[in-house]
Design an enzyme around this catalytic site. Structure first.
Site, PDB file in Angstrom:
ATOM      1  N   GLU A 179     -19.066 -25.886 -13.960  1.00  0.00           N
ATOM      2  CA  GLU A 179     -19.508 -25.477 -15.190  1.00  0.00           C
ATOM      3  C   GLU A 179     -20.854 -25.809 -15.804  1.00  0.00           C
ATOM      4  O   GLU A 179     -21.040 -27.039 -15.616  1.00  0.00           O
ATOM      5  CB  GLU A 179     -18.233 -24.952 -16.310  1.00  0.00           C
ATOM      6  CG  GLU A 179     -17.902 -26.588 -16.650  1.00  0.00           C
ATOM      7  CD  GLU A 179     -18.672 -27.442 -17.680  1.00  0.00           C
ATOM      8  OE1 GLU A 179     -19.435 -26.639 -18.482  1.00  0.00           O
ATOM      9  OE2 GLU A 179     -18.491 -28.430 -17.907  1.00  0.00           O
ATOM     10  N   CYS A 225     -20.587 -35.587 -21.167  1.00  0.00           N
ATOM     11  CA  CYS A 225     -21.008 -35.280 -19.790  1.00  0.00           C
ATOM     12  C   CYS A 225     -22.279 -36.120 -19.245  1.00  0.00           C
ATOM     13  O   CYS A 225     -22.000 -36.785 -18.395  1.00  0.00           O
ATOM     14  CB  CYS A 225     -21.464 -33.824 -19.870  1.00  0.00           C
ATOM     15  SG  CYS A 225     -20.431 -32.649 -20.610  1.00  0.00           S
TER      16      CYS A 225
HETATM   17  C1  UGA Z   1     -24.390 -30.691 -20.995  1.00  0.00           C
HETATM   18  C2  UGA Z   1     -25.262 -29.552 -20.035  1.00  0.00           C
HETATM   19  O1  UGA Z   1     -26.430 -29.175 -20.864  1.00  0.00           O
HETATM   20  C3  UGA Z   1     -24.408 -28.470 -19.583  1.00  0.00           C
HETATM   21  O2  UGA Z   1     -25.111 -27.694 -18.810  1.00  0.00           O
HETATM   22  C4  UGA Z   1     -23.255 -29.016 -19.067  1.00  0.00           C
HETATM   23  O3  UGA Z   1     -22.443 -28.210 -18.472  1.00  0.00           O
HETATM   24  C5  UGA Z   1     -22.436 -29.944 -19.731  1.00  0.00           C
HETATM   25  O4  UGA Z   1     -23.219 -31.121 -20.261  1.00  0.00           O
HETATM   26  C6  UGA Z   1     -21.073 -30.443 -19.145  1.00  0.00           C
HETATM   27  O5  UGA Z   1     -21.345 -31.303 -17.910  1.00  0.00           O
HETATM   28  O6  UGA Z   1     -20.258 -30.156 -19.412  1.00  0.00           O
HETATM   29  P1  UGA Z   1     -23.688 -30.862 -23.512  1.00  0.00           P
HETATM   30  O7  UGA Z   1     -23.181 -32.061 -22.998  1.00  0.00           O
HETATM   31  O8  UGA Z   1     -22.878 -29.839 -24.262  1.00  0.00           O
HETATM   32  O9  UGA Z   1     -24.094 -29.960 -22.172  1.00  0.00           O
HETATM   33  O10 UGA Z   1     -25.023 -30.971 -24.415  1.00  0.00           O
HETATM   34  P2  UGA Z   1     -26.581 -30.836 -24.287  1.00  0.00           P
HETATM   35  O11 UGA Z   1     -27.038 -29.709 -25.036  1.00  0.00           O
HETATM   36  O12 UGA Z   1     -27.009 -30.895 -22.805  1.00  0.00           O
HETATM   37  O13 UGA Z   1     -27.091 -32.233 -24.898  1.00  0.00           O
HETATM   38  C7  UGA Z   1     -26.893 -33.543 -24.355  1.00  0.00           C
HETATM   39  C8  UGA Z   1     -27.277 -34.590 -25.128  1.00  0.00           C
HETATM   40  O14 UGA Z   1     -28.727 -34.853 -24.807  1.00  0.00           O
HETATM   41  C9  UGA Z   1     -27.014 -34.450 -26.471  1.00  0.00           C
HETATM   42  O15 UGA Z   1     -26.863 -35.633 -26.940  1.00  0.00           O
HETATM   43  C10 UGA Z   1     -28.298 -33.991 -27.080  1.00  0.00           C
HETATM   44  O16 UGA Z   1     -28.579 -34.341 -28.375  1.00  0.00           O
HETATM   45  C11 UGA Z   1     -29.499 -34.552 -26.215  1.00  0.00           C
HETATM   46  N1  UGA Z   1     -30.599 -33.756 -26.141  1.00  0.00           N
HETATM   47  C12 UGA Z   1     -30.693 -32.555 -25.476  1.00  0.00           C
HETATM   48  C13 UGA Z   1     -31.875 -34.324 -26.540  1.00  0.00           C
HETATM   49  O17 UGA Z   1     -31.759 -35.354 -27.216  1.00  0.00           O
HETATM   50  N2  UGA Z   1     -32.915 -33.530 -26.382  1.00  0.00           N
HETATM   51  C14 UGA Z   1     -33.156 -32.555 -25.852  1.00  0.00           C
HETATM   52  O18 UGA Z   1     -34.122 -32.120 -25.911  1.00  0.00           O
HETATM   53  C15 UGA Z   1     -31.869 -31.971 -25.331  1.00  0.00           C
END
Ligand code: UGA
Length: 433
Positions: free
Chosen positions: A151, A262
């Site tokens: 996913e 994740c």
């Molecule tokens: C992530 C992936 O984006 C999903 O595609 C994947 O399915 C999921 O892991 C998983 O393996 O289940 P998620 O952990 O919900 O999703 O969160 P993200 O929105 O990807 O953010 C991850 C981390 O990176 C957060 O701490 C967020 O704050 C940080 N982030 C993200 C940033 O600091 N800057 C950004 O530009 C984007």
């Protein structure tokens, strides 16, 4: 329409179950946690905070396509497809704990009295699907075909990501894809690319995607450090880089480091995998290291802003906005480091207080109102990009803080407004006041 049994009602299982029902399938979700299932059946309590999920569950319960139960044995032989979506946490040594997956596998072997497709949606170390296939081949007289279908759901956007994905990846090692094709017929008709490949490749696509996205985040965070030193504008740097289609603007928001259940876990799993194959992949190790170092850098910066024993109002406890999840939250880690240094912490979060309490206990004080958290504080530290923090009442905030200092680690405030109101402002990726 397929009859689907989903085992596990965590983020992945619950969202997938509700969304498969939404796209026309008949779905039963199983969890051995009685209270969780009771809450889902009665509609009184869904176990996670996820935009749009509650309505989706209730709608599909009403139209008779979504059911919940605790006993999978009743449903295995009524299903076309069984989806395993249980947790795969890491143990203290960083190894995947297979307890829940292995339990599902042995239950399926025990109860299956017909041929079945068994889809692994849990994120599992590369090679796990092949290992499960071998177990099925040895221990069951039926044809239990294992399929990897990772996913790509972001917490907070999971329903949208499921219904309108960039792609669906299916790892299948047999030629006959008739039944599996039916799973995503509706999405395929909507133009979504369904990529068929083998199981190992599908498992690797998941880890590679998460690690690559984490690399983008770690990279822009290092550029933010440089920008702070040199007087650059990090949001223009990200925008300027992102205009190059080969790079893209997404995942270039500088912040406190990546967290969640994740990215940190998946990178470690890939590192472990490469080491187990005697491969040295320094880039992967650096992504992890860069992110770990970030917390310490931020704490050192805060130490330079304050005197010992000062009070810090931490706004945002979850690992990002839009979720109540605090697993591997940079905010929690930074709070722990700050507390060890003797700072007094007052925490606020619109959704994450209950989960943060489980991690932090009574080492900090928690507030439902952010202005109560900011009362008498020497610094407001913005850790997540919740809307509440984008529109702070400056007069109220200035009135309640002891020292008007703000450190925005998510680039959500309007710096000029704060400066005009007499705040000392520090924003990630910009030179401080
Ligand atoms: C992530 C992936 O984006 C999903 O595609 C994947 O399915 C999921 O892991 C998983 O393996 O289940 P998620 O952990 O919900 O999703 O969160 P993200 O929105 O990807 O953010 C991850 C981390 O990176 C957060 O701490 C967020 O704050 C940080 N982030 C993200 C940033 O600091 N800057 C950004 O530009 C984007």
């Amino acid at each position: 329409m397929l009859r689907i049994l989903v085992i596990g009602t965590g983020y992945v299982g619950l969202v997938s179950g509700a969304c498969f029902a939404e796209i026309g399938h008949h779905v039963t979700c199983i969890d051995r946690d009685n209270a969780k299932i009771d809450g889902l059946i009665s509609g009184s309590k869904i176990p996670i905070y996820e935009k749009g999920l509650n309505d989706l569950i209730e709608d599909n319960k009403k139209n008779g396509r979504l059911y919940f139960d605790i006993d999978m044995s009743k449903y295995i032989n009524e299903s076309d497809v069984v989806i395993i979506a249980v947790g795969t946490p890491l143990d203290e040594k960083g190894q995947t704990n297979f307890e829940y997956i292995d339990h599902c596998v042995s239950e399926i072997i025990k109860f299956a009295q017909k041929d079945l497709y068994v889809i692994i949606k849990s994120t599992v170390p590369v090679g796990t699907c092949d290992r499960i296939q071998m177990q099925f081949n040895i221990k069951s007289k039926f044809s239990l075909e294992v399929i990897s279908n990772p996913e790509f759901l972001r917490e907070g956007e999971a329903v949208n990501d499921f219904l309108f994905p960039d792609r669906v990846v299916i790892g299948i090692n047999i030629q006959d894809k008739k039944i599996i094709r039916k799973l995503y017929t509706q999405l395929e008709q909507n133009g979504v690319e369904i990529l068929y490949t083998n199981r190992v490749t599908a498992e690797l696509i998941k880890y590679a995607s998460n690690s690559f996205l984490a690399a983008k985040v770690a990279f822009i965070n290092e550029m933010a450090d440089l920008s702070e030193e040199l007087g650059g504008d990090i949001s223009s740097i990200a925008y300027g880089m992102g205009l190059d289609k080969r790079i893209g603007r997404a995942f270039l928001n500088a912040g406190p480091g990546f967290g969640g259940s994740c990215f940190p876990k998946d990178i470690k799993a890939l590192i472990n995998l490469s080491e187990s194959k005697d491969l040295n992949l320094p880039l992967l190790k650096s992504i992890d290291l860069s992110n770990q170092n970030r917390y310490h850098k931020i704490v050192r910066k805060i130490e330079r802003m304050l005197t010992g024993g000062s009070t810090i109002a931490v706004l945002g406890l979850t690992y990002k906005a839009g979720t109540d999840d605090t697993r591997c939250s940079p905010s929690i880690r930074i709070i722990q480091l700050l507390s060890e240094k003797g700072f007094k912490i007052k925490g606020h979060d619109p959704q994450g207080i209950n989960k943060a309490k489980q991690e932090l206990g009574n080492s900090i004080r928690f507030f439902d109102d952010l202005y109560d958290a900011a009362q008498d504080a020497d610094l407001c530290l913005i850790m997540t990009e919740w809307n509440e923090y984008k529109n702070l009442d400056l007069v109220r905030l200035a009135g309640c803080m002891k020292n008007k200092k703000i450190y925005d680690l998510r680039q959500v405030i309007n710096k000029d407004d704060f400066v005009k109101s007499g705040f000392k402002v520090t924003v990630v990726g910009y030179q401080g006041e």
